[in-house]
Design a protein around this motif. Structure first.
Motif, PDB file in Angstrom:
ATOM      1  N   GLY A 132      -3.524   7.042 -16.926  1.00  8.36           N
ATOM      2  CA  GLY A 132      -4.228   6.205 -17.897  1.00  8.36           C
ATOM      3  C   GLY A 132      -4.632   4.836 -17.390  1.00  8.36           C
ATOM      4  N   ASN A 133      -4.150   4.423 -16.215  1.00  8.48           N
ATOM      5  CA  ASN A 133      -4.540   3.144 -15.614  1.00  8.48           C
ATOM      6  C   ASN A 133      -4.486   2.008 -16.633  1.00  8.48           C
ATOM      7  N   LYS A 134      -3.331   1.815 -17.241  1.00  5.75           N
ATOM      8  CA  LYS A 134      -3.178   0.825 -18.312  1.00  5.75           C
ATOM      9  C   LYS A 134      -3.444  -0.604 -17.840  1.00  5.75           C
ATOM     10  N   ASP A 135      -3.210  -0.870 -16.540  1.00  6.56           N
ATOM     11  CA  ASP A 135      -3.421  -2.227 -16.036  1.00  6.56           C
ATOM     12  C   ASP A 135      -4.886  -2.521 -15.727  1.00  6.56           C
ATOM     13  N   GLY A 136      -5.715  -1.488 -15.734  1.00  8.40           N
ATOM     14  CA  GLY A 136      -7.143  -1.700 -15.478  1.00  8.40           C
ATOM     15  C   GLY A 136      -7.469  -1.945 -14.015  1.00  8.40           C
ATOM     16  N   VAL A 137      -6.754  -1.303 -13.095  1.00 14.36           N
ATOM     17  CA  VAL A 137      -7.025  -1.450 -11.671  1.00 14.36           C
ATOM     18  C   VAL A 137      -8.385  -0.836 -11.336  1.00 14.36           C
ATOM     19  N   VAL A 138      -9.178  -1.563 -10.559  1.00 16.12           N
ATOM     20  CA  VAL A 138     -10.493  -1.070 -10.138  1.00 16.12           C
ATOM     21  C   VAL A 138     -10.389  -0.344  -8.804  1.00 16.12           C
ATOM     22  N   THR A 139      -9.683  -0.937  -7.882  1.00 15.63           N
ATOM     23  CA  THR A 139      -9.521  -0.322  -6.564  1.00 15.63           C
ATOM     24  C   THR A 139      -8.108  -0.581  -6.064  1.00 15.63           C
ATOM     25  N   LEU A 140      -7.634   0.320  -5.234  1.00 20.73           N
ATOM     26  CA  LEU A 140      -6.265   0.257  -4.732  1.00 20.73           C
ATOM     27  C   LEU A 140      -6.300   0.295  -3.209  1.00 20.73           C
ATOM     28  N   ALA A 153      -5.097  -3.985   8.720  1.00 19.74           N
ATOM     29  CA  ALA A 153      -6.005  -2.898   8.354  1.00 19.74           C
ATOM     30  C   ALA A 153      -5.652  -2.358   6.968  1.00 19.74           C
ATOM     31  N   LEU A 154      -6.683  -2.100   6.179  1.00 19.76           N
ATOM     32  CA  LEU A 154      -6.514  -1.590   4.820  1.00 19.76           C
ATOM     33  C   LEU A 154      -7.301  -0.301   4.636  1.00 19.76           C
ATOM     34  N   VAL A 155      -6.715   0.617   3.898  1.00 16.46           N
ATOM     35  CA  VAL A 155      -7.420   1.811   3.433  1.00 16.46           C
ATOM     36  C   VAL A 155      -7.490   1.718   1.917  1.00 16.46           C
ATOM     37  N   ALA A 156      -8.679   1.901   1.358  1.00 11.31           N
ATOM     38  CA  ALA A 156      -8.880   1.730  -0.081  1.00 11.31           C
ATOM     39  C   ALA A 156      -9.333   3.026  -0.731  1.00 11.31           C
ATOM     40  N   ALA A 157      -9.035   3.139  -2.016  1.00  4.47           N
ATOM     41  CA  ALA A 157      -9.547   4.228  -2.863  1.00  4.47           C
ATOM     42  C   ALA A 157      -9.808   3.622  -4.235  1.00  4.47           C
ATOM     43  N   ASP A 158     -11.002   3.888  -4.779  1.00  7.53           N
ATOM     44  CA  ASP A 158     -11.374   3.350  -6.090  1.00  7.53           C
ATOM     45  C   ASP A 158     -10.936   4.300  -7.192  1.00  7.53           C
ATOM     46  N   ILE A 159     -10.555   3.738  -8.322  1.00  5.79           N
ATOM     47  CA  ILE A 159     -10.108   4.575  -9.441  1.00  5.79           C
ATOM     48  C   ILE A 159     -11.238   5.482  -9.922  1.00  5.79           C
ATOM     49  N   ALA A 160     -12.488   5.018  -9.785  1.00  4.85           N
ATOM     50  CA  ALA A 160     -13.625   5.834 -10.222  1.00  4.85           C
ATOM     51  C   ALA A 160     -13.778   7.096  -9.384  1.00  4.85           C
TER      52      ALA A 160
END
Length: 500
Positions: A132-140, A153-160
């Motif tokens: 449910g992504n209650k905190d409203g995270v856009v990307t992780l 170095a970062l690896v990202a994944a968007d909630i969308a």
């Protein structure tokens, strides 16, 4: 980088970019840099089952940099706004993937997980969306463990689109956050340390925790049933491990927090640094004394001795009184029969337990002439096998090498009638025949030394310098059971191989 690969079908690309069939058709014609598809083959390699697919990260990143599709592309690959409002720290979070921190930015809430690993970003983003992504995270974002151009170095994944991972820039995230971001070295990346950080906080000094190897050695060093030499040997190795872990952590802090790309320093601050107050601990004592301690420990039956010996066998096997682990089948009428007949059955020691590893031995033995532990167990094929440590040297005496017999390893027959497994160092092995381009110079080097001195402690540091004639002899495809006489070996040693 640690970006996981995934692919999109034509229909999925259309859905991601919001285009119809005609729009998809014109993409490759309008945009030279639109990613090209590849062919995905069906399970039966039927041409009819082939379909075009696109690498998802390539399409997602391309979209972020293309004005027409930027709003559908990777969040942290889109052009940053010209004017950025200062970001705000949104606090610490415990997550199944590890300790995390949230940052309110102009692009939305960004979560940084201070752990890494394959698929971590995608798995974390998927779990967050499903919950449910209650905190409203856009990307992780998750740490990958190496250094990028502008910071860790970062690896990202968007909630969308949580199934698509992509590389993200630490510099872009710091720009969105509006401040230098904290980073913790791998061995200090602990929830109890990270959760107390707040913006502007000074780095904290933290004791580097002991790993399982160090703990096992400390237990042995504190065990009063062991001889003083054995406790000293265990403590010496434990101190060495502790020193290495502190050095590794200190070096990480220097690389990630002090250095930068070119003249621009990384926008990163250490959240914690290792406690150096007692560093370095004393270690690297007299090798002969340490070897005596490990030799005594190998004869014990206490579980602490087994655990310590397992560590030593990986970290510094040259301290142990054993050569390479060798396994041969239990078989009648072969050269090893003459050796196994002299073995003495015994109760298992720590050395036997480490030798057994994950097998289920049925009997334990000792070679009375070399003191090498031996066990009879089930081999990889389920059949009975002899497993033993090769000796480091053969017994001192007036005998000389009479012949070598090739059967799964090298067997030495002596002029006084004994048979021994050939000596070998812990990290080498003895073989013959075609080595797929590699030559059996180890066997040649051992033979060269034994021809001159049967009781020599073999040294294989320079085995590639073994006599070329002996190396050529062992490079031949000899049959199992082949016997090479002393005369044959001496002749080969002084005869250069013929050039082809």
């Amino acid at each position: 980088m640690g970006v996981s690969s995934s692919y999109l079908s034509r229909a999925q690309v259309q859905q991601l970019l919001g285009v119809n069939t005609f729009g998809m058709w014109r993409l490759a014609r309008k945009y030279d840099k639109f990613p090209k598809p590849t062919q995905k083959t069906g399970g039966h390699f039927d041409a009819k089952e082939r379909e075009e697919v696109w690498e998802s990260t390539s399409v997602y990143s391309w979209a972020a940099k293309t004005p027409e599709f930027a709003h559908r592309g990777a969040v942290l690959r889109r052009p940053l706004p010209e004017v950025l409002a200062p970001g705000r720290w949104a606090g610490y979070r415990d997550t199944p993937q590890g300790p995390a921190q949230d940052w309110h930015t102009d692009l939305g809430l960004i979560r940084i997980v201070h752990r890494g690993g394959s698929f971590t970003a995608s798995n974390a983003a998927t779990a967050l969306r499903d919950q449910g992504n209650k905190d409203g995270v856009v990307t992780l974002c998750v740490l990958y463990g190496d250094m990028g151009r502008r910071g860790p170095a970062l690896v990202a994944a968007d909630i969308a689109h949580p199934s698509i991972e992509y590389e993200a820039s630490w510099g872009d995230v710091t720009a969105l956050a509006g401040q230098v971001l904290p980073w913790w070295p791998a061995l200090l990346r602990l929830p109890e340390v990270i959760r107390h950080w707040t913006p502007g906080a000074a780095e904290v000094v933290v004791e580097v925790p002991a790993d399982d190897h160090e703990k096992a050695l400390r237990r042995a060093a504190a065990n009063g049933t062991f001889e003083a030499t054995s406790r000293t040997a265990a403590q010496d190795m434990a101190n060495s491990i502790r020193n290495d872990r502190i050095n590794y952590t200190s070096n990480d802090v220097r690389i990630f927090c002090k250095d930068g790309y070119g003249e621009t320093p990384n926008r990163v601050v250490a959240g914690a640094v290792p406690d150096m107050s007692s560093h370095p601990l004393p270690c690297g004592g007299n090798r002969e004394a340490l070897m005596a301690g490990w030799r005594a420990l190998a004869l014990h039956t206490h579980p602490d001795a087994v655990a310590a010996l397992e560590v030593a066998s990986v970290r510094d096997p040259a301290l142990l009184p054993f050569g390479a682990t060798t396994e041969i089948p239990v078989q009648q009428g072969i050269i090893s029969d003459r050796w196994t007949r002299r073995l003495t059955m015994c109760d298992p020691t720590a050395a036997h337990a480490v030798l057994a590893h994950d097998t289920k031995p049925e009997a334990f033995f000792i070679d009375p002439l070399t003191d090498m532990p031996v066990l009879r167990t089930s081999g990889d094929d389920g059949k009975l096998a002899w497993r033993f440590y090769a000796p480091l040297s053969l017994p001192v005496g007036g005998a000389e090498l009479a012949s070598l017999v090739l059967h799964h390893t090298l067997w030495v027959t002596t002029s006084d009638g004994h048979v021994h497994p050939a000596p070998c160092t812990p990290t080498d092995h003895l073989w013959w025949g075609d080595g797929w381009g590699d030559r059996p110079s180890e066997a040649a080097a051992v033979t060269d030394q034994l021809l001159d001195n049967l009781s020599a402690t073999v040294d294989l540091h320079h085995h590639y310098e073994a006599p070329k004639g002996l190396t050529a002899l062992f490079n031949e495809e000899h049959r199992e059971g082949t016997e090479l006489t002393r005369a044959t070996l001496l002749h080969a040693r002084m005869t250069p191989p013929r050039t082809r």
